[in-house]
Design a protein around this motif. Structure first.
Motif, PDB file in Angstrom:
ATOM      1  N   ASP A   1       0.834  -1.212   0.000  1.00  0.00           N
ATOM      2  CA  ASP A   1       0.000   0.000   0.000  1.00  0.00           C
ATOM      3  C   ASP A   1       0.866   1.259   0.000  1.00  0.00           C
ATOM      4  O   ASP A   1       0.402   2.356   0.301  1.00  0.00           O
ATOM      5  CB  ASP A   1      -0.995  -0.009   1.166  1.00  0.00           C
ATOM      6  CG  ASP A   1      -0.295  -0.133   2.503  1.00  0.00           C
ATOM      7  OD1 ASP A   1       0.951  -0.146   2.507  1.00  0.00           O
ATOM      8  OD2 ASP A   1      -0.985  -0.198   3.534  1.00  0.00           O
ATOM      9  N   ILE A   2       2.130   1.108  -0.350  1.00  0.00           N
ATOM     10  CA  ILE A   2       3.007   2.285  -0.420  1.00  0.00           C
ATOM     11  C   ILE A   2       2.573   3.180  -1.580  1.00  0.00           C
ATOM     12  O   ILE A   2       2.314   2.715  -2.688  1.00  0.00           O
ATOM     13  CB  ILE A   2       4.493   1.855  -0.629  1.00  0.00           C
ATOM     14  CG1 ILE A   2       5.020   1.174   0.633  1.00  0.00           C
ATOM     15  CG2 ILE A   2       5.370   3.048  -1.023  1.00  0.00           C
ATOM     16  CD1 ILE A   2       6.442   0.649   0.519  1.00  0.00           C
ATOM     17  N   LYS A   3       2.495   4.477  -1.287  1.00  0.00           N
ATOM     18  CA  LYS A   3       2.232   5.500  -2.300  1.00  0.00           C
ATOM     19  C   LYS A   3       3.316   6.543  -2.126  1.00  0.00           C
ATOM     20  O   LYS A   3       3.539   7.004  -0.999  1.00  0.00           O
ATOM     21  CB  LYS A   3       0.893   6.192  -2.017  1.00  0.00           C
ATOM     22  CG  LYS A   3      -0.253   5.732  -2.856  1.00  0.00           C
ATOM     23  CD  LYS A   3      -1.447   6.636  -2.645  1.00  0.00           C
ATOM     24  CE  LYS A   3      -2.650   6.004  -3.321  1.00  0.00           C
ATOM     25  NZ  LYS A   3      -3.861   6.764  -3.093  1.00  0.00           N
TER      26      LYS A   3
ATOM     27  N   LEU B   1       3.221   7.376  -7.396  1.00  0.00           N
ATOM     28  CA  LEU B   1       3.413   5.972  -7.773  1.00  0.00           C
ATOM     29  C   LEU B   1       2.784   5.060  -6.714  1.00  0.00           C
ATOM     30  O   LEU B   1       2.931   5.281  -5.512  1.00  0.00           O
ATOM     31  CB  LEU B   1       4.908   5.651  -7.886  1.00  0.00           C
ATOM     32  CG  LEU B   1       5.729   6.564  -8.806  1.00  0.00           C
ATOM     33  CD1 LEU B   1       7.175   6.089  -8.875  1.00  0.00           C
ATOM     34  CD2 LEU B   1       5.129   6.600 -10.209  1.00  0.00           C
ATOM     35  N   SER B   2       2.109   4.054  -7.212  1.00  0.00           N
ATOM     36  CA  SER B   2       1.534   3.043  -6.330  1.00  0.00           C
ATOM     37  C   SER B   2       1.405   1.776  -7.170  1.00  0.00           C
ATOM     38  O   SER B   2       1.747   1.783  -8.355  1.00  0.00           O
ATOM     39  CB  SER B   2       0.153   3.480  -5.824  1.00  0.00           C
ATOM     40  OG  SER B   2      -0.771   3.456  -6.897  1.00  0.00           O
ATOM     41  N   THR B   3       0.879   0.721  -6.555  1.00  0.00           N
ATOM     42  CA  THR B   3       0.736  -0.511  -7.343  1.00  0.00           C
ATOM     43  C   THR B   3      -0.293  -0.334  -8.463  1.00  0.00           C
ATOM     44  O   THR B   3      -0.381  -1.153  -9.370  1.00  0.00           O
ATOM     45  CB  THR B   3       0.307  -1.691  -6.440  1.00  0.00           C
ATOM     46  OG1 THR B   3      -0.839  -1.275  -5.703  1.00  0.00           O
ATOM     47  CG2 THR B   3       1.425  -2.090  -5.496  1.00  0.00           C
TER      48      THR B   3
ATOM     49  N   TRP C   1      11.041   1.917 -11.978  1.00  0.00           N
ATOM     50  CA  TRP C   1      11.787   2.324 -10.778  1.00  0.00           C
ATOM     51  C   TRP C   1      11.009   1.929  -9.516  1.00  0.00           C
ATOM     52  O   TRP C   1      11.588   1.435  -8.547  1.00  0.00           O
ATOM     53  CB  TRP C   1      12.025   3.841 -10.813  1.00  0.00           C
ATOM     54  CG  TRP C   1      12.723   4.352  -9.587  1.00  0.00           C
ATOM     55  CD1 TRP C   1      14.060   4.431  -9.369  1.00  0.00           C
ATOM     56  CD2 TRP C   1      12.088   4.829  -8.378  1.00  0.00           C
ATOM     57  NE1 TRP C   1      14.316   4.936  -8.112  1.00  0.00           N
ATOM     58  CE2 TRP C   1      13.110   5.185  -7.487  1.00  0.00           C
ATOM     59  CE3 TRP C   1      10.765   4.986  -7.980  1.00  0.00           C
ATOM     60  CZ2 TRP C   1      12.859   5.698  -6.209  1.00  0.00           C
ATOM     61  CZ3 TRP C   1      10.498   5.494  -6.705  1.00  0.00           C
ATOM     62  CH2 TRP C   1      11.543   5.840  -5.836  1.00  0.00           C
ATOM     63  N   PHE C   2       9.696   2.131  -9.546  1.00  0.00           N
ATOM     64  CA  PHE C   2       8.865   1.827  -8.373  1.00  0.00           C
ATOM     65  C   PHE C   2       8.900   0.331  -8.063  1.00  0.00           C
ATOM     66  O   PHE C   2       8.968  -0.085  -6.907  1.00  0.00           O
ATOM     67  CB  PHE C   2       7.431   2.292  -8.628  1.00  0.00           C
ATOM     68  CG  PHE C   2       6.523   2.120  -7.440  1.00  0.00           C
ATOM     69  CD1 PHE C   2       6.765   2.794  -6.250  1.00  0.00           C
ATOM     70  CD2 PHE C   2       5.408   1.286  -7.510  1.00  0.00           C
ATOM     71  CE1 PHE C   2       5.921   2.648  -5.148  1.00  0.00           C
ATOM     72  CE2 PHE C   2       4.563   1.128  -6.414  1.00  0.00           C
ATOM     73  CZ  PHE C   2       4.824   1.807  -5.233  1.00  0.00           C
TER      74      PHE C   2
ATOM     75  N   VAL D   1      12.355  -2.695  -0.672  1.00  0.00           N
ATOM     76  CA  VAL D   1      11.640  -2.620   0.611  1.00  0.00           C
ATOM     77  C   VAL D   1      11.290  -4.035   1.075  1.00  0.00           C
ATOM     78  O   VAL D   1      11.515  -4.407   2.241  1.00  0.00           O
ATOM     79  CB  VAL D   1      10.355  -1.765   0.475  1.00  0.00           C
ATOM     80  CG1 VAL D   1       9.515  -1.854   1.745  1.00  0.00           C
ATOM     81  CG2 VAL D   1      10.703  -0.311   0.176  1.00  0.00           C
ATOM     82  N   ASN D   2      10.786  -4.852   0.150  1.00  0.00           N
ATOM     83  CA  ASN D   2      10.367  -6.221   0.499  1.00  0.00           C
ATOM     84  C   ASN D   2      11.533  -7.074   0.979  1.00  0.00           C
ATOM     85  O   ASN D   2      11.385  -7.924   1.858  1.00  0.00           O
ATOM     86  CB  ASN D   2       9.690  -6.892  -0.707  1.00  0.00           C
ATOM     87  CG  ASN D   2       8.357  -6.229  -1.013  1.00  0.00           C
ATOM     88  OD1 ASN D   2       7.786  -5.579  -0.145  1.00  0.00           O
ATOM     89  ND2 ASN D   2       7.880  -6.376  -2.242  1.00  0.00           N
TER      90      ASN D   2
END
Ligand code: CLF
Ligand code: SF4
Length: 520
Positions: free
Chosen positions: A382-384, A412-414, A488-489, A496-497
């Protein structure tokens, strides 16, 4: 005397079909930026997406009505309308109308005949210039003869150019039939309030039917006329954009009400712009210390209204004689002296051929984005976050960090990459040397971003950006923005993961209060 209407037959044809079109406008959501409520965005697709054909034809190459089009198509303004019939507290009438331009800008005024010559000169030099707008330097409808004479001349000599108008709305109900008769498909009304008590804090007076009104009475008259004009236009199938200036502590919360009021009357797009206010502009708000919003305050208000209707986030508050893509200013190339000496070769076929190439580029850009988007399928994060991009247009990362006069901002988000705004900055690179003071202002302007995408960047600014927690990214030079941002995202999420980095929220950013970026 008002000019005759050259397109009455076409306008009547449009009106015949209006109920269907209005229903389709009301049903549609998502143009101008990515849509709310998970709807596909016409603004981000190269094709017409979920837009009905009649509306798609009107917006597909209008740089203000389609976010996606603004990367590719240009507009120009002609400053034929000097007088105004109201006073806004954010305006100093020494300068251009601040409803569409930043304060402190003075445009070169033209006669309708000079304006027509200028349009032909620009159209033959910039084949992607598709829209002619009249937005000042006062109010176009306080100068109806000049405004409509200009439209008449241009409709005759350059019929492929769309006509556009921006007004404070006071005189609008009196001119709706003439506007429709000239086949003007796009009208902007600046509506800052629907509550006269709030209006009295923004407008000290309005001048109507030879009489000056003040206070709440003036604001009541203005709001009634604005909303009446909006209804009359949308009944005729004319696409209406509403501009609102966000004035913290005065109308910021109230703009949610304004948004609902204009949506219910059929407005197509809402453009909430930041108040630009500084003492040197000599405006009431500038002199009394009224501040403008921060970048996050503006975005939060735009986000909260997006569920209600289409929001515009790519407005550049451009000058009354602006020429070029929205992020650039080529007005200095087309001064009256230069135009008069220019050889004009208005060739419709070569304009069409050029625009066909632009369409190919748009299709390639969207295909590349779609392909990259598939790599995010299955990601649950849920990162934005925001990133900024240095670009000269065409949807490419094609500007050097030091040469950027603005940065475009993407969220940027999923779900992918969504355009959410732009930030003007002072040029960092002055005659080959980096200017440390400007670098600080650039960092403040993009401080809410995790990364900045550039075609090239020098070692010093790179290090300073990294120190400020903003990653300079030059590995996607000259590639498509959205495709690169998604790639890039994806790698950011992977890091992060895997625990290689920790995701942290960024702080707020500043909206530049200066009158104008240096003339190009
Ligand atoms: Fe000009 Fe306005 Fe027409 Fe566009 S501008 S009259 S709708 S052609 Fe566009 Fe400039 Fe913003 Fe205006 S970016 S200030 S919204
Ligand atoms: Fe100034 Fe435009 Fe307001 Fe008139 S309508 S006072 S020109 S900002």
């Amino acid at each position: 005397m008002q000019a005759t209407a050259p397109h009455e037959a076409t306008a009547a044809g449009n009106i015949a079909n209006i109920e269907n079109v209005m229903q389709e406008i009301a049903d549609h959501k998502g143009c101008g930026t990515t849509g709310g409520s998970g709807k596909a965005s016409c603004g981000s697709a190269a094709g017409q997406g979920d837009l009905p054909t009649e509306i798609w034809e009107k917006v597909k190459n209008h740089p203000c009505y389609s976010e996606e089009a603004h990367h590719h198509y240009a507009r120009m303004h002609v400053a034929v309308a000097p007088a105004c019939n109201i006073q806004c507290n954010y305006c100093n009438r020494k300068y251009d109308c601040a409803n569409e331009s930043r304060p402190g800008v003075v445009s070169e005024k033209l006669t309708p005949e000079q304006a027509a010559k200028k349009v032909l000169a620009v159209a033959s030099t910039i084949p992607q210039m598709t829209v002619l707008g009249i937005a000042g330097p006062g109010d176009p409808l306080a100068n109806p003869e000049k405004t409509f004479k200009t439209f008449e001349l241009i409709a005759k000599t350059a019929p492929d150019i769309k006509l556009c108008l921006s007004t404070n709305g006071l005189a609008l109900p009196d001119h709706v039939d003439t506007i429709a008769g000239f086949n003007v498909d796009h009208v902007t009304i600046t509506i800052n309030m629907v509550d006269p008590e709030i209006g009295a804090k923004i407008y000290p007076w309005v001048f109507w039917k030879h009489k000056r009104y003040t206070g709440v009475e003036a604001a009541k008259l203005l709001t009634d006329r604005q909303l009446q004009g909006l209804e009359m236009l949308t009944e005729r199938g004319i696409l209406c954009k509403v501009n609102s200036v966000m004035i913290p502590g005065v109308n910021d919360k109230h703009l949610v009400e304004v948004n609902k009021a204009v949506k219910s009357r059929g407005a197509f797009l809402h453009n909430i712009m930041p108040l630009i206010s500084a003492p040197e502009h000599g405006t009431v708000f500038g002199l009394t210390g009224q501040r403008g919003p921060t970048a996050q305050e503006l975005k939060a208000l735009q986000d909260s209204c997006e569920g209600e209707m289409n929001m515009m986030r790519h407005c550049r508050q451009c000058r009354a004689d602006a020429v070029g893509l929205l992020g650039e200013d080529r007005s200095a190339e087309f001064t009256t002296d230069k135009i008069m000496a220019m050889e004009v070769n208005y060739d419709l076929d070569s304009r069409k051929a050029y625009q066909a190439k632009v369409e190919d580029e748009r299709v390639a850009k969207v295909a590349a984005k779609q392909e990259e988007l598939e790599t995010l399928a299955g990601e649950m994060s849920d990162i934005k976050l925001l990133v900024s991009v240095a670009t000269k247009g065409s949807g490419l990362i094609n500007e050097h960090f030091g040469h950027a006069k603005e940065f475009q901002v993407y969220e940027l988000s999923t779900a992918g990459a969504k355009f959410v705004g732009h930030r003007r900055v002072d040029l960092y690179c002055q005659g080959g040397f980096g200017d440390e003071e400007s670098l600080e202002t650039v960092i403040r302007a993009i401080n809410d971003c995790h990364a900045v995408f550039v075609a090239k960047i020098g070692g010093c600014p790179k290090a300073d950006l990294q120190k400020a927690g903003i990653e300079p990214v030059d590995q996607f030079a000259h590639e498509f923005i959205e495709k690169s941002a998604i790639a890039w995202f994806k790698s950011y999420l992977d890091k992060v993961n895997s625990g290689e980095i920790e995701h942290v929220e960024r702080g707020d950013a500043e909206i530049r209060q200066g009158a104008l970026i240096s003339a190009a």
